[in-house]
Write a protein that holds these residues in place. Structure first.
Motif, mmCIF file in Angstrom:
data_model
loop_
_atom_site.group_PDB
_atom_site.id
_atom_site.type_symbol
_atom_site.label_atom_id
_atom_site.label_comp_id
_atom_site.label_asym_id
_atom_site.label_seq_id
_atom_site.Cartn_x
_atom_site.Cartn_y
_atom_site.Cartn_z
ATOM 1 N N LYS A 79 0.856 -1.182 0.000
ATOM 2 C CA LYS A 79 0.000 0.000 0.000
ATOM 3 C C LYS A 79 0.898 1.239 0.000
ATOM 4 O O LYS A 79 2.019 1.199 0.514
ATOM 5 C CB LYS A 79 -0.898 0.005 1.234
ATOM 6 C CG LYS A 79 -1.884 -1.159 1.290
ATOM 7 C CD LYS A 79 -2.709 -1.095 2.561
ATOM 8 C CE LYS A 79 -3.695 -2.257 2.627
ATOM 9 N NZ LYS A 79 -4.485 -2.255 3.878
ATOM 10 N N LEU A 80 0.379 2.332 -0.562
ATOM 11 C CA LEU A 80 1.177 3.568 -0.575
ATOM 12 C C LEU A 80 1.566 3.991 0.836
ATOM 13 O O LEU A 80 2.668 4.500 1.058
ATOM 14 C CB LEU A 80 0.390 4.699 -1.251
ATOM 15 C CG LEU A 80 0.383 4.732 -2.773
ATOM 16 C CD1 LEU A 80 -0.436 5.914 -3.269
ATOM 17 C CD2 LEU A 80 1.809 4.812 -3.331
ATOM 18 N N SER A 81 0.691 3.755 1.791
ATOM 19 C CA SER A 81 0.961 4.163 3.171
ATOM 20 C C SER A 81 2.083 3.364 3.808
ATOM 21 O O SER A 81 2.578 3.723 4.883
ATOM 22 C CB SER A 81 -0.310 4.014 4.016
ATOM 23 O OG SER A 81 -0.798 2.681 3.949
ATOM 24 N N PHE B 141 6.273 7.349 2.779
ATOM 25 C CA PHE B 141 5.967 8.744 2.453
ATOM 26 C C PHE B 141 5.629 9.521 3.716
ATOM 27 O O PHE B 141 4.852 9.050 4.563
ATOM 28 C CB PHE B 141 4.776 8.834 1.501
ATOM 29 C CG PHE B 141 5.088 8.529 0.065
ATOM 30 C CD1 PHE B 141 5.474 9.543 -0.811
ATOM 31 C CD2 PHE B 141 4.991 7.238 -0.422
ATOM 32 C CE1 PHE B 141 5.752 9.260 -2.140
ATOM 33 C CE2 PHE B 141 5.269 6.949 -1.747
ATOM 34 C CZ PHE B 141 5.650 7.971 -2.614
ATOM 35 N N GLN B 142 6.183 10.726 3.829
ATOM 36 C CA GLN B 142 5.736 11.617 4.883
ATOM 37 C C GLN B 142 4.312 12.062 4.563
ATOM 38 O O GLN B 142 3.918 12.114 3.390
ATOM 39 C CB GLN B 142 6.656 12.827 4.993
ATOM 40 C CG GLN B 142 8.034 12.474 5.541
ATOM 41 C CD GLN B 142 8.729 13.670 6.135
ATOM 42 O OE1 GLN B 142 8.161 14.389 6.935
ATOM 43 N NE2 GLN B 142 9.977 13.884 5.731
ATOM 44 N N HIS C 155 -0.005 12.927 0.686
ATOM 45 C CA HIS C 155 -1.198 13.664 0.260
ATOM 46 C C HIS C 155 -1.010 14.233 -1.145
ATOM 47 O O HIS C 155 -1.906 14.132 -1.996
ATOM 48 C CB HIS C 155 -1.497 14.788 1.261
ATOM 49 C CG HIS C 155 -2.655 15.649 0.874
ATOM 50 N ND1 HIS C 155 -3.960 15.204 0.917
ATOM 51 C CD2 HIS C 155 -2.699 16.937 0.410
ATOM 52 C CE1 HIS C 155 -4.766 16.170 0.506
ATOM 53 N NE2 HIS C 155 -4.028 17.226 0.192
ATOM 54 N N LEU C 156 0.181 14.782 -1.403
ATOM 55 C CA LEU C 156 0.474 15.375 -2.709
ATOM 56 C C LEU C 156 0.507 14.301 -3.802
ATOM 57 O O LEU C 156 -0.036 14.489 -4.905
ATOM 58 C CB LEU C 156 1.819 16.110 -2.640
ATOM 59 C CG LEU C 156 2.192 17.034 -3.796
ATOM 60 C CD1 LEU C 156 1.114 18.078 -4.029
ATOM 61 C CD2 LEU C 156 3.535 17.712 -3.495
ATOM 62 N N PHE C 157 1.121 13.159 -3.494
ATOM 63 C CA PHE C 157 1.205 12.076 -4.475
ATOM 64 C C PHE C 157 -0.192 11.544 -4.805
ATOM 65 O O PHE C 157 -0.518 11.252 -5.957
ATOM 66 C CB PHE C 157 2.105 10.969 -3.928
ATOM 67 C CG PHE C 157 2.399 9.870 -4.911
ATOM 68 C CD1 PHE C 157 2.459 10.107 -6.282
ATOM 69 C CD2 PHE C 157 2.621 8.570 -4.465
ATOM 70 C CE1 PHE C 157 2.734 9.085 -7.184
ATOM 71 C CE2 PHE C 157 2.886 7.541 -5.360
ATOM 72 C CZ PHE C 157 2.945 7.804 -6.718
ATOM 73 N N ASP D 268 16.403 16.358 2.603
ATOM 74 C CA ASP D 268 15.712 16.779 3.818
ATOM 75 C C ASP D 268 14.693 15.746 4.268
ATOM 76 O O ASP D 268 14.474 15.543 5.466
ATOM 77 C CB ASP D 268 15.028 18.128 3.595
ATOM 78 C CG ASP D 268 16.001 19.285 3.733
ATOM 79 O OD1 ASP D 268 17.213 19.020 3.743
ATOM 80 O OD2 ASP D 268 15.562 20.443 3.833
ATOM 81 N N ASP D 269 14.051 15.081 3.304
ATOM 82 C CA ASP D 269 13.123 14.005 3.663
ATOM 83 C C ASP D 269 13.867 12.884 4.388
ATOM 84 O O ASP D 269 13.391 12.356 5.398
ATOM 85 C CB ASP D 269 12.442 13.470 2.399
ATOM 86 C CG ASP D 269 11.359 12.454 2.721
ATOM 87 O OD1 ASP D 269 10.379 12.828 3.403
ATOM 88 O OD2 ASP D 269 11.480 11.292 2.298
#
Length: 555
Positions: free
Chosen positions: A285-287, A291-292, A297-299, A533-534
């Motif tokens: 899953k994407l989650s 991802f931060q 949310h942006l993706f 930075d991520d």
């Protein structure tokens, strides 16, 4: 050892530390009496590997990375396990009556004298990290008898499946060995098995969390029969040994269904085999991809657009396909006709029409994509955009109302824009079609069983250009334990950079501005988080180490 340059001065000369850093640490040394090198490490100015490399330069000794070094079976026989543990050494080479030994503290001259007396060989020393020496001792001092090694693997097998047990005599050593090898790899979460044939031995290596680790070194008695057994399983010719071959087979190990991709190439002493292990039912899953929240949310906004091109970029092995499948899985519903064209279908997605390219038959990315457009698709996934023709058809598809997801081999997210322009795509067409770019890398995550705090100095973060310098600089690392094979790491996660092509960036692409100008505009976007930075933020949260971020972002 004669006259040599001091370590502090070498580090200053190499611009690893500043003169101010050196003066400050020298003052601290006078107060605490600690070794200067240890103070540099504690202050976060350098890491252990940098210190050992500089120490080697000071003493005219080589530094070796034991995790990437081939350890000679002959050398291991000259020093037993008890001596290796007592002196904290690992023998790595034996040639011309000279035994090469890795040691973490080369200033212990008594060790060299003792080894000379015990072995009656000339002793040559090289430098290695202490944690790597501990890892090597645990890894390589295994029973020397081949059958004992096979039995050791078998003990760690987890629920051999009926598929692996069927129609063979369990007495056959080669079949037993192949069974056990695959099960061992699955148990250790390996992504690849490397079988390398050398003059007098066969070396088995697993790629775990992106790093190749030596698992065992066996005599060549099983060399030909092991490779032949695997070829039979992959439906390859056991007679052909002069040409590369590719094949695959499926099997169930414990509760996991594996798709095993096999590749062979001829080498000087026989064939080298690589097995890639893919879990067929393991679409993430994407989650789950690291991802931060803001980037996720942006993706999600991007992949739910009605049309346009969304690109996922990064070097080989950075998890692009995994992210692509996760995105498709999320937007897969009964309202969409999703069609993919892939070089190798890694995962089967329900209700998705997946096409395998077949170059000899004329089915390429470009020709397949052209045919897909006549299949009334809503969403198209192209495994990789490799050439100008595929790029032009993808742009055409995006401009005619389709959402196109694909991958591209570029080092930076914004670099993908210029890759398309270099392929001959007109700036106004690219500006109108491209909607978003995601760049990602994979970093190893810290082992939760041996996680500990470390302090990182300002100098390290400043040198890598981080904007996240608020507050203290407490980070984390794994000390190394048996659960992570003394590596300090267990598992991997992604670090990402998500770029939304908004009206301002689209206009700049149309004007064909330079990459430098685009980066400047991006840096002023409040939603934009650079890749470094991520990674640093995830290191501060104790998910990975600052060394891992530096390794994957800057090297």
């Amino acid at each position: 050892m004669g006259k040599y340059t001091r370590i502090g001065q070498i580090l200053v000369n190499e611009k690893a530390i500043s003169e101010i850093d050196l003066e400050r640490c020298l003052k601290k040394q006078k107060i605490t009496g600690e070794p200067l090198g240890q103070i540099f490490i504690n202050e976060g100015l350098i890491n252990e590997e940098q210190f050992l490399r500089v120490l080697g330069k000071q003493l005219d000794l080589s530094y070796v990375d034991l995790r990437q070094k081939h350890i000679s079976e002959h050398a291991l026989k000259e020093i037993n396990e008890d001596l290796a543990k007592r002196y904290q050494i690992i023998p790595i080479e034996f040639e011309n009556n000279t035994l090469t030994v890795a040691i973490s503290d080369p200033l212990k001259l008594s060790v060299i004298d003792d080894l000379f007396m015990l072995t009656n060989y000339e002793i040559k020393i090289v430098i290695a990290a202490k944690k790597d020496i501990d890892w090597a001792i645990n890894r390589f001092y295994l029973p020397r008898d081949q059958k004992a090694k096979i039995e050791e693997i078998k003990k760690s097998d987890l629920n051999l499946s009926s598929e692996l047990q069927q129609d063979d005599s369990s007495d056959a050593p080669t079949i037993t060995f192949v069974k056990s090898l695959i099960n061992k790899a699955v148990a250790m979460n390996a992504s690849d098995i490397h079988i390398e044939t050398h003059e007098k031995e066969m070396v088995i290596r697993f790629r775990i969390d992106g790093v190749l680790l030596d698992i065992m070194s066996l005599t060549d008695q099983l060399k030909e029969t092991t490779i032949s057994r695997l070829k039979v399983m992959a439906n390859l010719s056991i007679i052909e040994r002069r040409k590369p071959q590719d094949g695959s087979f499926h099997l169930r190990v414990a509760s996991k269904m594996l798709d095993v991709r096999m590749s062979t190439i001829p080498t000087m002493f026989g064939e080298k085999v690589v097995l890639r292990l893919l879990e067929k039912d393991n679409v993430h899953k994407l989650s789950e991809l690291g991802f931060q929240p803001s980037n996720l949310h942006l993706f999600r906004q991007l992949i739910n657009l009605p049309h346009g091109i969304i690109l996922i970029t990064g070097p080989t092995g950075s998890g692009k396909s995994t992210t692509l499948y996760a995105a498709l899985n999320e937007i897969n519903n009964n309202d969409n006709n999703i069609v993919t064209i892939e070089d190798a279908i890694e995962y089967v997605l329900p209700r998705v029409n997946q096409i395998q390219i077949n170059t000899p038959a004329g089915l390429t990315f470009a020709s397949g994509l052209r045919s897909i457009l006549r299949q009334d698709p809503d969403i198209i996934m192209v495994g990789e955009i490799r050439d100008e023709e595929t790029a032009k058809i993808a742009v055409q598809a995006a401009l005619t109302g389709h959402l196109v997801l694909s991958t591209l081999h570029t080092n930076t997210a914004i670099g993908s824009v210029f890759r398309f322009l270099n392929m001959g795509i007109e700036p106004y067409l690219l500006a109108a079609s491209i909607k978003g770019v995601i760049s990602q890398r994979l970093v190893r995550t810290i082992c939760p069983y041996c996680k500990t705090e470390v302090k990182i100095g300002n100098g390290v973060l400043e040198r890598i250009g981080s904007k996240n310098l608020n507050g203290g600089h407490t980070f984390y690392k794994g000390k190394g334990c048996f659960k992570c094979q003394n590596s300090g790491y267990k598992g991997r996660m992604g670090i990402q950079e998500v770029i939304k092509i908004d009206d301002e960036i689209s206009s700049l692409i149309n004007d064909r501005v330079s990459e430098f100008e685009l980066k400047n505009v991006l840096s002023n976007k409040n939603w934009y988080v650079p890749l470094a930075d991520d990674g640093i933020e995830k290191a501060r949260n104790g998910l990975t180490t600052i060394e891992e971020v530096i390794r994957v972002v800057y090297f």
